[in-house]
Each structure stands twice: as C-alpha cells, then as structure tokens.
Write a protein that holds these residues in place. Sequence first.
Motif, PDB file in Angstrom:
ATOM      1  N   VAL A 157      88.725  48.926  66.538  1.00 60.21           N
ATOM      2  CA  VAL A 157      87.500  49.045  66.518  1.00 60.21           C
ATOM      3  C   VAL A 157      86.637  47.720  65.770  1.00 60.21           C
ATOM      4  N   TYR A 158      87.138  47.220  64.772  1.00 59.05           N
ATOM      5  CA  TYR A 158      86.786  46.045  64.048  1.00 59.05           C
ATOM      6  C   TYR A 158      87.059  44.836  64.958  1.00 59.05           C
ATOM      7  N   ARG A 159      87.887  44.899  65.592  1.00 62.15           N
ATOM      8  CA  ARG A 159      88.486  43.648  66.228  1.00 62.15           C
ATOM      9  C   ARG A 159      87.477  43.617  67.376  1.00 62.15           C
ATOM     10  N   HIS A 160      87.067  44.621  68.319  1.00 60.75           N
ATOM     11  CA  HIS A 160      86.258  44.278  69.391  1.00 60.75           C
ATOM     12  C   HIS A 160      84.949  44.573  69.008  1.00 60.75           C
ATOM     13  N   TYR A 161      84.234  44.926  68.014  1.00 62.53           N
ATOM     14  CA  TYR A 161      83.097  45.017  67.483  1.00 62.53           C
ATOM     15  C   TYR A 161      82.416  43.867  67.504  1.00 62.53           C
ATOM     16  N   PRO A 162      81.292  43.591  68.129  1.00 62.86           N
ATOM     17  CA  PRO A 162      80.766  42.296  68.092  1.00 62.86           C
ATOM     18  C   PRO A 162      80.253  41.908  66.981  1.00 62.86           C
ATOM     19  N   TRP A 163      80.843  40.445  66.387  1.00 59.31           N
ATOM     20  CA  TRP A 163      80.654  40.125  64.928  1.00 59.31           C
ATOM     21  C   TRP A 163      79.280  40.263  64.423  1.00 59.31           C
ATOM     22  N   LYS A 164      78.327  39.470  65.061  1.00 58.08           N
ATOM     23  CA  LYS A 164      76.942  39.659  64.346  1.00 58.08           C
ATOM     24  C   LYS A 164      76.484  40.953  64.368  1.00 58.08           C
ATOM     25  N   SER A 165      76.705  42.061  65.179  1.00 57.25           N
ATOM     26  CA  SER A 165      76.202  43.373  65.136  1.00 57.25           C
ATOM     27  C   SER A 165      77.104  43.892  63.561  1.00 57.25           C
ATOM     28  N   LEU A 166      78.482  43.437  63.674  1.00 55.37           N
ATOM     29  CA  LEU A 166      79.119  44.008  62.368  1.00 55.37           C
ATOM     30  C   LEU A 166      78.640  43.419  61.209  1.00 55.37           C
ATOM     31  N   LEU A 167      78.227  42.236  60.964  1.00 54.49           N
ATOM     32  CA  LEU A 167      77.595  41.658  59.990  1.00 54.49           C
ATOM     33  C   LEU A 167      76.414  42.590  59.330  1.00 54.49           C
ATOM     34  N   LYS A 168      75.534  42.883  60.465  1.00 58.01           N
ATOM     35  CA  LYS A 168      74.388  43.538  60.176  1.00 58.01           C
ATOM     36  C   LYS A 168      74.457  45.017  59.842  1.00 58.01           C
ATOM     37  N   THR A 169      75.312  45.419  60.398  1.00 57.58           N
ATOM     38  CA  THR A 169      75.674  46.934  60.047  1.00 57.58           C
ATOM     39  C   THR A 169      76.579  47.245  58.927  1.00 57.58           C
ATOM     40  N   GLY A 170      77.387  46.273  58.538  1.00 54.08           N
ATOM     41  CA  GLY A 170      78.328  46.057  57.562  1.00 54.08           C
ATOM     42  C   GLY A 170      77.492  45.734  56.341  1.00 54.08           C
ATOM     43  N   SER A 171      76.620  45.047  56.157  1.00 50.42           N
ATOM     44  CA  SER A 171      75.691  44.856  55.312  1.00 50.42           C
ATOM     45  C   SER A 171      74.716  45.720  55.102  1.00 50.42           C
ATOM     46  N   LYS A 172      73.614  46.235  55.839  1.00 48.42           N
ATOM     47  CA  LYS A 172      72.750  47.076  55.725  1.00 48.42           C
ATOM     48  C   LYS A 172      73.407  48.506  55.525  1.00 48.42           C
ATOM     49  N   GLY A 173      74.305  48.710  56.182  1.00 51.04           N
ATOM     50  CA  GLY A 173      74.890  50.206  56.004  1.00 51.04           C
ATOM     51  C   GLY A 173      75.533  50.471  54.734  1.00 51.04           C
ATOM     52  N   VAL A 174      75.852  49.663  54.175  1.00 51.96           N
ATOM     53  CA  VAL A 174      76.400  49.918  52.641  1.00 51.96           C
ATOM     54  C   VAL A 174      75.402  49.768  51.401  1.00 51.96           C
ATOM     55  N   ALA A 175      74.289  49.205  51.659  1.00 52.64           N
ATOM     56  CA  ALA A 175      73.284  49.087  50.600  1.00 52.64           C
ATOM     57  C   ALA A 175      71.851  49.339  50.894  1.00 52.64           C
ATOM     58  N   THR A 176      71.024  49.643  49.996  1.00 52.00           N
ATOM     59  CA  THR A 176      69.594  49.761  50.321  1.00 52.00           C
ATOM     60  C   THR A 176      68.663  48.812  49.763  1.00 52.00           C
ATOM     61  N   SER A 177      69.275  47.930  48.793  1.00 44.41           N
ATOM     62  CA  SER A 177      68.480  47.009  48.018  1.00 44.41           C
ATOM     63  C   SER A 177      68.634  45.632  48.969  1.00 44.41           C
ATOM     64  N   ALA A 178      67.733  44.711  48.916  1.00 46.25           N
ATOM     65  CA  ALA A 178      67.823  43.389  49.242  1.00 46.25           C
ATOM     66  C   ALA A 178      69.153  42.613  48.725  1.00 46.25           C
ATOM     67  N   TYR A 179      69.044  42.859  47.507  1.00 43.13           N
ATOM     68  CA  TYR A 179      70.277  41.920  46.836  1.00 43.13           C
ATOM     69  C   TYR A 179      71.645  42.698  47.236  1.00 43.13           C
ATOM     70  N   GLY A 180      71.708  43.779  47.257  1.00 48.95           N
ATOM     71  CA  GLY A 180      73.125  44.509  47.685  1.00 48.95           C
ATOM     72  C   GLY A 180      73.095  44.206  49.297  1.00 48.95           C
ATOM     73  N   GLN A 181      72.435  44.093  50.044  1.00 48.29           N
ATOM     74  CA  GLN A 181      72.599  43.806  51.263  1.00 48.29           C
ATOM     75  C   GLN A 181      72.974  42.274  51.434  1.00 48.29           C
ATOM     76  N   ALA A 182      72.343  41.393  50.747  1.00 46.46           N
ATOM     77  CA  ALA A 182      72.583  40.052  50.927  1.00 46.46           C
ATOM     78  C   ALA A 182      73.767  39.594  50.227  1.00 46.46           C
ATOM     79  N   LEU A 183      74.241  40.271  49.118  1.00 43.63           N
ATOM     80  CA  LEU A 183      75.514  40.190  48.618  1.00 43.63           C
ATOM     81  C   LEU A 183      76.616  40.850  49.605  1.00 43.63           C
ATOM     82  N   MET A 184      76.500  41.644  50.324  1.00 45.55           N
ATOM     83  CA  MET A 184      77.589  42.235  51.278  1.00 45.55           C
ATOM     84  C   MET A 184      77.553  41.212  52.155  1.00 45.55           C
TER      85      MET A 184
END
Length: 271
Positions: free
Chosen positions: A146-173
Amino acid sequence: MQEKLYATLCGEIHYWVNSDRGPAAITLVFLPGLTADHRLFDKQIACFEGKYNLLVWDAPGHGASWPFRLEFSLMDKAQWLDEILCAEDLHHPVIVGQSMGGYVGQAYAERFPRKLKGFVAIDSAPLQRKYVTGIELWLLKRMEPVYRHYPWKSLLKTGSKGVATSAYGQALMREMMMTYDGDQERYARLAGHGFRMLAQAMEADLPYKIPCPALLICGEKDHAGSCIRYNKAWHKNTGIPLAWIKNAGHNSNTDAPDEVNALILKLIEGL
C-alpha cells in the motif's frame, strides 16, 4: 541533549540524552511512533529538560538510525532500549510512547517489569491479542505494498494532515516524512516491517501487563486506525486512567503539548 550512538548487530541507533540529574533520578524516555523521529517530542523535551533525566531516540530504521537491517522484533527494540539505559546508568525509566512507541513500552514492561517506573501511552493501543480482530491482523501484515504504490505527494498530504489537527503538528509530521523524500521504497519497507512486527507481537499472545503507574492519552479526533475504540476498551478492562485531548489528532502531544505535558507531570509527581 547530547546525541549518541548505540551499535547493534542490525545497525546503529541514534539517541539523545541528558542525564544531568544523576542515576537515582527519574528518566523520561520518549519513544516516537512509526515513521516519526525524535523531533516528535520537541515540545516535551523543551518542557522537561533540566527537571528530569531525558532520553529520546530515532527508533531502529527511522531518521538518523539508518542504515539498519529490518530483521528485528518488538522485543528486540525493548532489549536495545534497556541496553541503552544501562549504558547511560539510568535506572528509573518512565516511558512515554506515542503510537508504536507505546507498543515498545508495553514490550519493555513485559520484558523488564521490575524496571519500569511509569508508563504513558499517547494515541497508542494495547498489545494483547484479545483487542484485535483476525482481519485487523491480516491487514497489518500486508501494508507494505500500500505504501509502496501510494502516490508520494498524496501520501505526504494524508500522512501529515491525517495525524494532527494543528498547523504545528501537521508541519512537523510533514518535515519528518520528508526524511524519506526520494526513497519511498525505504518508507514503505519501514512501515510494512513495523506493522508486521506489531502483528507478530500481538499473535505471541503474551500478558503485556503494565506493572506500574500508568496513563492513557488519546486525541478526541484521533482517526488513525481504531485508536479511539482500542483506548476505550483498554481503559475499561484495566482501569488505567484515560485522558481525552480535545480537538487533538493521533499526534496529540504536538496538537496540545501544554495539556499533554501537564498530564505527564502529574503522573511523575505521583510516583
């Protein structure tokens, strides 16, 4: 915090330590989640440095702890963590584990029940087999493609915004995920190995009891897997206190650091 290395047969583990309080003092041991690194706990390090001994690592295979052969188990990680603590002459660990870090903490409690002085699980879940379904275990073992074939740009977006609600938390992830930019294969292998390792630890069907004062922390908006359901059941079955963090996601210590730090402090002061 001083950066150090610990050599294993699979590779070198990078960790950061401040032991100025001496071997008799409590040591807060911060263990980041899967694909995150030591920066996940920057707000906690800033809060507690100078007050307690501190240790945080880039888990094997993560961040600076690379190259590293992905041929280890959750118990291996617990063993290496104990060896690092012994090498630093730190003998009163309070483990604060986020997500996968919380699973490592439970493995440590199973392996070294008399050593652990306190345990805080942040957006993690219980390791006992009874909490997970057969299909959940099946899926855990098959996440790498799943992680190998998921488009990287989309993975970056979902991986950061999906785990944090704050601007700081999303930017850090996002910043931590950028460690793997240009090498999605490494990211996929790391995530896949982590989930398989987790499934194997659950299938071992060990007691994984917490033999010390403990606290469960979970963001009210934690949508990573079934974390909310797991924490409700964990609290109900064990009586371990559960603190809900309002408006926080899976990385609640980055979304509400002051609130999480206060909860950690309260646990420590009660030891």
